[in-house]
Design a protein around this motif. Sequence first.
Motif, mmCIF file in Angstrom:
data_model
loop_
_atom_site.group_PDB
_atom_site.id
_atom_site.type_symbol
_atom_site.label_atom_id
_atom_site.label_comp_id
_atom_site.label_asym_id
_atom_site.label_seq_id
_atom_site.Cartn_x
_atom_site.Cartn_y
_atom_site.Cartn_z
ATOM 1 N N PHE A 266 0.852 -1.185 0.000
ATOM 2 C CA PHE A 266 0.000 0.000 0.000
ATOM 3 C C PHE A 266 0.887 1.235 0.000
ATOM 4 C CE2 PHE A 266 -3.052 -3.057 1.618
ATOM 5 C CZ PHE A 266 -4.234 -2.677 0.988
ATOM 6 N N LEU A 267 0.657 2.110 -0.968
ATOM 7 C CA LEU A 267 1.388 3.373 -1.058
ATOM 8 C C LEU A 267 0.608 4.457 -0.329
ATOM 9 C CD1 LEU A 267 2.088 3.234 -4.899
ATOM 10 C CD2 LEU A 267 3.660 2.541 -3.071
ATOM 11 N N THR A 268 1.308 5.296 0.425
ATOM 12 C CA THR A 268 0.648 6.363 1.160
ATOM 13 C C THR A 268 1.614 7.542 1.320
ATOM 14 O OG1 THR A 268 -0.633 6.873 3.153
ATOM 15 C CG2 THR A 268 1.318 5.472 3.445
ATOM 16 N N HIS A 269 1.191 8.586 2.063
ATOM 17 C CA HIS A 269 2.017 9.758 2.340
ATOM 18 C C HIS A 269 2.378 10.482 1.043
ATOM 19 C CE1 HIS A 269 5.389 12.094 4.169
ATOM 20 N NE2 HIS A 269 4.668 11.973 5.266
ATOM 21 N N GLU A 286 3.758 3.641 -11.521
ATOM 22 C CA GLU A 286 5.209 3.580 -11.331
ATOM 23 C C GLU A 286 5.574 2.415 -10.409
ATOM 24 O OE1 GLU A 286 7.788 7.231 -11.009
ATOM 25 O OE2 GLU A 286 7.824 6.574 -8.907
ATOM 26 N N ALA A 287 4.800 2.240 -9.332
ATOM 27 C CA ALA A 287 5.065 1.134 -8.417
ATOM 28 C C ALA A 287 4.759 -0.211 -9.061
ATOM 29 C CB ALA A 287 4.245 1.308 -7.144
ATOM 30 N N GLU A 288 3.650 -0.306 -9.779
ATOM 31 C CA GLU A 288 3.236 -1.566 -10.404
ATOM 32 C C GLU A 288 4.244 -2.062 -11.429
ATOM 33 O OE1 GLU A 288 -1.626 -1.632 -10.290
ATOM 34 O OE2 GLU A 288 -0.623 -0.478 -11.864
ATOM 35 N N ALA A 289 4.974 -1.142 -12.041
ATOM 36 C CA ALA A 289 5.981 -1.538 -13.024
ATOM 37 C C ALA A 289 7.105 -2.345 -12.375
ATOM 38 C CB ALA A 289 6.558 -0.295 -13.710
ATOM 39 N N VAL A 290 7.281 -2.178 -11.070
ATOM 40 C CA VAL A 290 8.322 -2.893 -10.324
ATOM 41 C C VAL A 290 7.721 -4.037 -9.509
ATOM 42 C CG1 VAL A 290 10.088 -2.680 -8.516
ATOM 43 C CG2 VAL A 290 9.757 -0.830 -10.180
ATOM 44 N N PHE A 291 6.580 -3.761 -8.863
ATOM 45 C CA PHE A 291 5.934 -4.739 -7.985
ATOM 46 C C PHE A 291 4.437 -4.719 -8.307
ATOM 47 C CE2 PHE A 291 3.949 -5.979 -3.923
ATOM 48 C CZ PHE A 291 4.592 -7.196 -3.712
ATOM 49 N N VAL A 292 3.964 -5.777 -8.939
ATOM 50 C CA VAL A 292 2.612 -5.785 -9.512
ATOM 51 C C VAL A 292 1.535 -5.550 -8.464
ATOM 52 C CG1 VAL A 292 0.893 -7.185 -10.718
ATOM 53 C CG2 VAL A 292 3.291 -7.249 -11.438
ATOM 54 N N ASN A 293 1.668 -6.156 -7.302
ATOM 55 C CA ASN A 293 0.611 -6.079 -6.296
ATOM 56 C C ASN A 293 0.759 -4.825 -5.438
ATOM 57 O OD1 ASN A 293 -1.725 -6.921 -5.090
ATOM 58 N ND2 ASN A 293 -0.791 -8.555 -3.881
ATOM 59 N N SER A 294 0.734 -3.671 -6.127
ATOM 60 C CA SER A 294 0.816 -2.366 -5.460
ATOM 61 C C SER A 294 -0.498 -1.630 -5.645
ATOM 62 C CB SER A 294 1.935 -1.509 -6.064
ATOM 63 O OG SER A 294 3.180 -2.151 -6.001
ATOM 64 N N GLN A 295 -0.903 -0.895 -4.627
ATOM 65 C CA GLN A 295 -2.091 -0.071 -4.783
ATOM 66 C C GLN A 295 -2.005 1.166 -3.910
ATOM 67 O OE1 GLN A 295 -5.905 -1.430 -3.061
ATOM 68 N NE2 GLN A 295 -4.830 -3.297 -2.454
ATOM 69 N N LEU A 296 -2.760 2.194 -4.300
ATOM 70 C CA LEU A 296 -2.828 3.411 -3.529
ATOM 71 C C LEU A 296 -3.696 3.196 -2.299
ATOM 72 C CD1 LEU A 296 -3.582 5.928 -6.423
ATOM 73 C CD2 LEU A 296 -1.348 5.491 -5.396
ATOM 74 N N ALA A 297 -3.275 3.708 -1.174
ATOM 75 C CA ALA A 297 -4.125 3.691 0.018
ATOM 76 C C ALA A 297 -5.209 4.738 -0.158
ATOM 77 C CB ALA A 297 -3.289 3.982 1.259
ATOM 78 N N ARG A 298 -6.440 4.327 0.017
ATOM 79 C CA ARG A 298 -7.581 5.235 -0.086
ATOM 80 C C ARG A 298 -8.165 5.459 1.295
ATOM 81 N NH1 ARG A 298 -7.651 7.349 -5.345
ATOM 82 N NH2 ARG A 298 -7.168 5.671 -6.834
ATOM 83 N N GLU A 299 -8.462 6.703 1.598
ATOM 84 C CA GLU A 299 -9.031 7.000 2.905
ATOM 85 C C GLU A 299 -10.473 6.520 2.997
ATOM 86 O OE1 GLU A 299 -8.304 11.096 4.004
ATOM 87 O OE2 GLU A 299 -6.227 10.990 3.305
ATOM 88 N N HIS A 300 -10.845 6.051 4.184
ATOM 89 C CA HIS A 300 -12.192 5.572 4.485
ATOM 90 C C HIS A 300 -12.587 4.357 3.652
ATOM 91 C CE1 HIS A 300 -12.799 8.879 7.210
ATOM 92 N NE2 HIS A 300 -12.470 9.746 6.268
ATOM 93 N N VAL A 301 -11.616 3.473 3.474
ATOM 94 C CA VAL A 301 -11.861 2.185 2.833
ATOM 95 C C VAL A 301 -11.284 1.098 3.739
ATOM 96 C CG1 VAL A 301 -11.379 0.704 0.843
ATOM 97 C CG2 VAL A 301 -11.774 3.160 0.507
#
Length: 313
Positions: A266-269, A286-301
């Motif tokens: 999870f990407l944050t900050h 950009e993250a997925e190009a290196v590590f496929v299982n990357s996602q943005l942290a979403r607030e209130h999820v």
Amino acid sequence: MELYFLGTNAGVPSLERNVTSVALRLLEERRSVWLFDCGEGTQHQILRSPLKLSKLEYIFITHLHGDHLFGLPGLISSRAYQGGDTPLVIFGPRGLKRFVETSLELSESRIQYKLEIVEHDGGIVLEDDFFRVESALLEHRIPSYGYRVIEKDLPGKLDAEILERYGIRPGPLYGKLKKGESVMTPGGEMLHASEVLGKPKAGRIVTILGDTRSCQAAEVLAKDADVLVHEATFLHELADTAHEYHHSTARQAAETAKTAGVNELFLTHFSSRYKSEEQLERLQQEAEAVFVNSQLAREHVLYPIQRRGKDIS
């Protein structure tokens, strides 16, 4: 076990995102909530969430920059008014105790529950029968720590059919067998736990890092984690800026996840310069190009933390 992001912005809040705070909801495991960092406005974010301050058990502060702890005095003061009467323990770097106690003293805040502040220099900061929390110093402008939450392995499932044949019903004997003990059946036979207990289930590992450059300590804390929460303040085109300000890019976060062998990142900050959805998506790409299982942290999820489905052999 679930993650719930209350703030994902770096430095200052925006109309879209609050400053840093993430909750680890452990309702099934221990009927409580753990909080990692407490930026300004965190208690307001909690009011808009399914979380309850009365369930708050521990707070872990990564470092003493304002966007990670300015929400503490208000949250601590308000907790009692929202049903919080159980003890609250706050862990963090040296200086945290002076910040909290000074804030509460000068504001003449009255805390109607037991409050404990534990300063640490890394290592094992918490351990009980079910969890261990380890910490290590990262690379930032001031001492900044990451936390590795380790759920201890769970006992295997009891075979109810076999137990029924022996005349054993749910109760104290179940508990002893779960602990690996042998018991005497109603028929006078000795029954060993190994005869009725399945393989134990591997506990989950969640790593939540404070602000940091890429560093070995981050990789050690994240080793084989089910989930890694890592700052991604900038796109890699600003790698020099990230290094200058002791932060990481989305690509660097993904490289740490890949090297450490984590399951999910999870990407944050995020820097407040990234306002639009298109700009945020660039961080994820950009993250997925290196590590496929990357996602943005979403607030209130709510993000459930899945077991990898592996038993301990």
